[in-house]
Structure formats: structure tokens, C-alpha cells
Enzyme design. Structure first.
Site, PDB file in Angstrom:
ATOM      1  N   GLU A 298       0.875  -0.797  -0.135  1.00  0.00           N
ATOM      2  CA  GLU A 298      -0.008  -0.204   0.037  1.00  0.00           C
ATOM      3  C   GLU A 298       0.903   1.124   0.133  1.00  0.00           C
ATOM      4  O   GLU A 298       1.844   1.277   0.390  1.00  0.00           O
ATOM      5  CB  GLU A 298      -1.164  -0.146   1.125  1.00  0.00           C
ATOM      6  CG  GLU A 298      -1.700   1.022   1.348  1.00  0.00           C
ATOM      7  CD  GLU A 298      -2.456   1.364   2.865  1.00  0.00           C
ATOM      8  OE1 GLU A 298      -3.345   1.831   3.528  1.00  0.00           O
ATOM      9  OE2 GLU A 298      -1.811   0.529   3.528  1.00  0.00           O
ATOM     10  N   LYS A 361      -8.951   1.285  -2.879  1.00  0.00           N
ATOM     11  CA  LYS A 361      -9.438   0.539  -1.858  1.00  0.00           C
ATOM     12  C   LYS A 361     -11.117   1.350  -1.400  1.00  0.00           C
ATOM     13  O   LYS A 361     -11.365   2.772  -0.905  1.00  0.00           O
ATOM     14  CB  LYS A 361      -7.762   1.338  -0.283  1.00  0.00           C
ATOM     15  CG  LYS A 361      -8.676   1.002   1.043  1.00  0.00           C
ATOM     16  CD  LYS A 361      -7.159   1.899   2.057  1.00  0.00           C
ATOM     17  CE  LYS A 361      -7.105   1.126   3.182  1.00  0.00           C
ATOM     18  NZ  LYS A 361      -6.773   2.040   4.000  1.00  0.00           N
ATOM     19  N   CYS A 412      -4.584  -3.071   3.582  1.00  0.00           N
ATOM     20  CA  CYS A 412      -4.552  -2.587   4.987  1.00  0.00           C
ATOM     21  C   CYS A 412      -5.860  -2.518   5.830  1.00  0.00           C
ATOM     22  O   CYS A 412      -6.230  -4.206   5.674  1.00  0.00           O
ATOM     23  CB  CYS A 412      -4.319  -1.263   5.266  1.00  0.00           C
ATOM     24  SG  CYS A 412      -3.809  -0.834   6.773  1.00  0.00           S
TER      25      CYS A 412
END
Length: 535
Positions: A298, A361, A412
Site C-alpha cells: 500500500e 481501497k 490494509c
């Protein structure tokens, strides 16, 4: 005001530090069942004190307060790593404001989880007072309610420490039950087993007006609790032993680069140069090892995607010369309402100089990547921090189609949201890739994150590769076995061999069917019991 003051006085008067001590003990036991301690057997008895206290507390508000206390202990311990957001002075945030931001984030998420347990505790107390003799039904109702609250919380912006995490990554047999109905089946087993054990034990005198109670001589709760534990592990072992064969040629070689560029450095010009050099060298090394694609974490290159920028152009030239796709963690622009907006993204760069696959995301971090209720909180946050709020979430039903197959991707924080992984796997995801930063958090947060990724791998019957900036990067097979896990805070490259799988577990096919079933059984049994005879 007088009525509220009277209720508060009653609450204070009824408070018992003896009961509170049991609740605190319960919260501590469940917290140390989580990674990094991973004392998972404690989770099968750790909720017993909470069950006993809330079901014997006559005041609903008091039982809710004990539930709130349990949540403050459990979530307070398990999420203490959030305070490692401090220091933020490198971003121009004053020291005092940095402390305030870190503590506020920790308190906010702890309170959110604790309020859910307060609702559970108050409801169980009300049900126990209304139907005191129906122990089996009360355990069923309490289990259904806990699962429903966990499921609802997983649709909110804040979630992390479900009860299922207490069994991961160590108790692999029981983890395989998640293939049937997702992580909620583990929460149901844990809550139900603890509830049955609580009803099987004698209840000491906790209130002056309530004498001690004992379970009936032929109480079925203890044998039922032991049966649940044994049957759950046996069924999990059977699922663990079953492995659907895969067609030939489904093996896949992926390379990963753990860049180890701390966030406070990688946003500076020097840090960007370090990241570009580290990921370029790692990419070239892995290409020489014959990988099919290279994966980065990320925000590996923390710049807005622009193929004409010097850094992006250099990376594209490297990929063009080697011809092996690179999955780059970066920021990608999106169309906004007259305002520059972008997403936290994974882009697949190919030899033609363009990106093809893209994953944005979905589950952004509140206060860290966006400001919730911006109209209300934006002005307050702007006083504490110079950060703007311009990250936007991706679409929930994305598909990351790559040159080596369709991948299920999580960035994440998304590892806590099983529904996001389920949707992608159902749509054809053949393996899991999680890309994370994990800086500046401590190692024990990374171990919790690894435990969540193990859950995602088992429930979907997929291999999972974890690629992080500062650790822990690793490889997990479809049975949850950690095949490779490297130490944090180091730069490394690794070639991982994994399988592409196309199986669809019951959970991937039908989702969390257990929670509505439990709610329906509890309501139906409760209605039937009211019309006929109590248990």
C-alpha cells in the site's frame, strides 16, 4: 433532568466492584486470547464471567454498564496499538495535537465497540429478568444478538477485533468452520459455549435481594457446552482434511517487495527516491528469478498517478524493459466535483506503459484517510491537523483482473472486512493479495493483521500473499498454514509459490446465513415458549 439524575443515582448505588472485577477479568482473558499472545483456549471460557454478571444483574442499565466496561477492557487492550499514531510532528502537527489525535482515535473506536457490548449486556439482563427459567433459549438469544451486533458493526466504518480473531492464526481446525458461514460461526460457538458454561455453574450471591442460585440437578448446559466444543473441533478437522483438487497448471509465482520506508520518511523527496530505488531494484531482482508478476505494498510510491512524472516514467520504463507486470501501490485520481480527489489504489502496470487492472481501497480509515461527518467534524479536525479530506472510497463490487488471473484484493484495514473479500472471490478471485503499510504500528498489531488475513484465506479456500511496507509480509495457504513470514522493519524481496483456486465455499456462495438463522430460531422459540410452557 431529575429523572436522569435519579437513574444515575440508582446505577451508582447498584454498582458492585465485585461484579466489575469479574467483568474486567473476562475482558482481559478474551484480550490475551488475541494475537500476539494467541492464548486461544482462554476464549472458550473467558466470557463466562461476563455472562454470569449480566444475567444476574436485576437493573438493565447496570447490566449495560457492565457490558460497556467489558468492551472498554477488551477493545482498550486489543486496540492500544492505535496510540502509536503519535508522534505526528513530522507532518506539522504540534505535539499536544498529535497526542490528542492518537488518543481520540483510540478512544473513539474503543467506545464504538464497547457500546455494542453494552447493548448486548442490557438486552441479556432484560431477557433474563423476563424469562428467568429458560436457560437454553436465553443462551440462543444472547448468541444471536452478539452475532447480529458483530455483523452490523462490520458494515460500519470501524471494526477490527471480532471474537473469531481469538482463534487465528493458531487453532486451524476450528478456523475451517468459517468456510460454512464466515467468521460469525466462530463468534456464535464461543458465545454459546461460554453462555452454557455460565448457566452450568452455581451463581454466587451478587445482590442482597437475590439469594445464590444453583443449576438444576439434571441441567443440560454443561454437557451441551462440552458437546459444542468437541463437535466444532471435529467438524473443523474434517473440513481441514478435505482439499478439493485443482486442475494442472494452476500454480503461480509472485514476487513481493517489502520496502521498509517509514511513512514519516517516504512522503519526503528523499523518501520518494529511496522508495523508487528500493522497489526498482527489488522488481528487477524478482524478474531475474522468473516471477509472473511483482507486488508492492500500500502506498509503495506515495504519489498521485501521473505517467509523465519523473518517478512514474522511470518505473514504467523499467517495467517496459522487463515485460513483467508490476502491481504498484499508489494513489489514483478520480473525477470529483470541482475538487481533486483520489483513491488509495493498486495498479497493474504492463509493458505497454499503461495500467490495466486497478483496485481502489473501499474501506477507508476514519480520521486517517477521510473525515466522517465532514460537515460536523471538519472544522474541529482542521484545528487539530493540517490534513485535508480528499481520499474517496472505491466501489464495493470491484474486480481486479490481472495478466495472471483474477485476484481478491484487500488494502490494509480491509482485512477486517470479510464481506469485501467474499464478493471478489465469488466473482472469480483465484487468490488473495493484501497490500498494507502497517507503519508506524508495533509488531503485535502486525500479528493481529496477519491473523485476520489467515481468516480470509481459510474462509474462502484461497492462498493469500501479504505484502507490507514495514512488515509482516508472508504467505498463507488455503488451510491457514503460514508457510513464510518475515521479520518486520527490514527491506526484503521474496519469490512466493501459490495456487490459483476456483472452489466456492458455502460462505463464499451464500454469505453469513447463520446470523439470520439464529435470530429466526431465537424469535420462533421465544414465541413458541410464550404460548406453551417455559423451558
Amino acid at each position: 433532568m431529575k429523572a436522569a439524575a435519579t437513574k444515575l443515582q440508582k446505577l451508582i448505588h447498584g454498582w458492585s466492584w465485585g461484579q466489575a472485577s469479574w467483568v474486567i477479568l473476562s475482558g482481559c482473558l478474551m484480550a490475551i486470547a488475541l494475537p500476539p499472545w494467541s492464548l486461544w483456549p482462554l476464549a472458550w471460557v473467558g466470557l463466562v464471567p461476563l455472562w454470569r454478571v449480566v444475567r444476574t444483574t436485576p437493573a438493565i442499565a447496570l447490566a449495560a454498564a457492565y457490558g460497556l466496561l467489558w468492551g472498554l477492557v477488551y477493545y482498550g487492550i486489543s486496540l492500544a496499538w492505535i496510540t502509536h499514531l503519535h508522534p505526528l510532528m513530522w507532518m506539522g502537527v504540534p505535539w499536544l495535537n498529535s497526542v490528542a489525535i492518537a488518543l481520540s482515535a483510540w478512544i473513539f473506536i474503543v467506545l464504538w465497540g464497547s457500546v455494542c457490548i453494552a447493548v448486548w449486556g442490557g438486552t441479556v439482563a432484560w431477557l433474563s429478568r423476563r424469562w428467568p427459567g429458560r436457560s437454553l433459549w436465553l443462551v440462543l438469544a444472547g448468541t444471536a444478538l452478539w452475532c447480529a451486533l458483530e455483523a452490523l458493526r462490520n458494515y460500519s466504518p470501524l471494526d477490527w477485533s471480532p471474537l473469531s480473531l481469538t482463534q487465528s492464526p493458531s487453532n486451524l481446525w476450528i478456523l475451517h468452520l468459517t468456510r460454512l458461514s464466515g467468521p460469525q460461526i466462530l463468534s456464535a460457538l464461543l458465545v454459546a459455549t461460554n453462555g452454557l458454561l455460565a448457566y452450568a455453574l452455581p451463581t454466587p450471591k451478587l445482590h442482597p435481594t437475590h439469594p445464590p442460585t444453583h443449576p438444576p440437578i439434571h441441567s443440560p448446559t454443561l454437557p451441551l457446552a462440552l458437546t459444542l466444543i468437541l463437535a466444532g473441533h471435529l467438524l473443523g478437522a474434517l473440513l481441514y482434511a478435505q482439499t478439493a483438487p485443482i486442475p494442472p497448471g494452476q500454480s503461480l509465482s509472485l514476487g513481493l517487495v517489502q520496502g521498509n520506508v517509514p511513512t514519516r520518511e517516504k512522503l519526503t523527496p528523499q523518501g520518494i527516491r529511496q522508495a523508487l530505488e528500493g522497489y526498482t531494484e527489488g522488481y528487477q531482482s524478482l524478474v531475474a528469478q522468473g516471477v509472473a508478476a511483482v507486488v508492492t505494498p500500500e502506498g509503495a510510491l506515495p504519489q498521485l498517478w501521473n505517467p509523465n512524472s519523473p518517478q512514474m516514467a522511470a518505473m514504467l520504463q523499467t517495467v517496459g524493459e522487463a515485460g513483467v507486470p508490476l502491481w504498484l501501490g499508489t494513489f489514483a485520481p478520480v473525477a470529483g466535483n470541482g475538487r481533486q480527489q483520489y483513491t488509495q489504489s493498486i495498479l497493474e502496470l504492463r509493458a505497454d506503459g499503461q495500467y490495466h487492472g486497478r483496485y481502489d481501497k473501499v474501506q477507508l480509515v476514519p480520521l486517517g484517510e477521510y473525515i466522517p461527518f465532514e460537515a460536523l467534524l471538519g472544522r474541529l479536525i482542521s484545528r487539530l491537523s493540517p490534513l485535508d479530506s480528499y481520499l474517496v472510497p472505491g466501489q464495493p463490487r470491484q474486480q481486479f483482473a490481472t495478466s495472471v488471473g483474477r485476484a481478491t484484493v484487500g488494502i490494509c484495514y480491509e482485512s477486517a472486512y470479510s464481506r469485501l473479500f467474499r464478493r471478489q472471490t465469488q466473482a472469480g478471485g483465484e487468490f488473495i493479495v493484501t497490500a498494507s503499510n502497517n507503519d508506524p504500528y508495533p509488531v503485535w498489531m502486525m500479528q493481529q493483521h496477519h491473523g485476520l488475513d489467515v481468516l480470509r484465506a481459510v474462509e474462502s479456500d484461497r492462498w493469500a500473499i501479504r505484502v507490507t511496507n514495514t512488515g509482516l509480509s508472508g504467505l498463507v495457504d488455503n488451510h491457514g498454514r503460514t508457510l513464510w513470514l518475515r521479520e518486520p522493519q527490514t527491506y526484503l524481496v521474496h519469490r512466493a509459490e501459490l495456487e490459483r483456486r476456483q472452489t466456492l465455499t458455502p460462505y463464499v456462495r451464500w454469505g453469513d446465513w447463520l446470523t439470520p438463522l439464529l435470530l429466526g430460531l431465537a424469535l420462533g422459540w421465544g414465541w413458541w415458549g410464550d404460548r406453551h410452557s417455559p423451558l
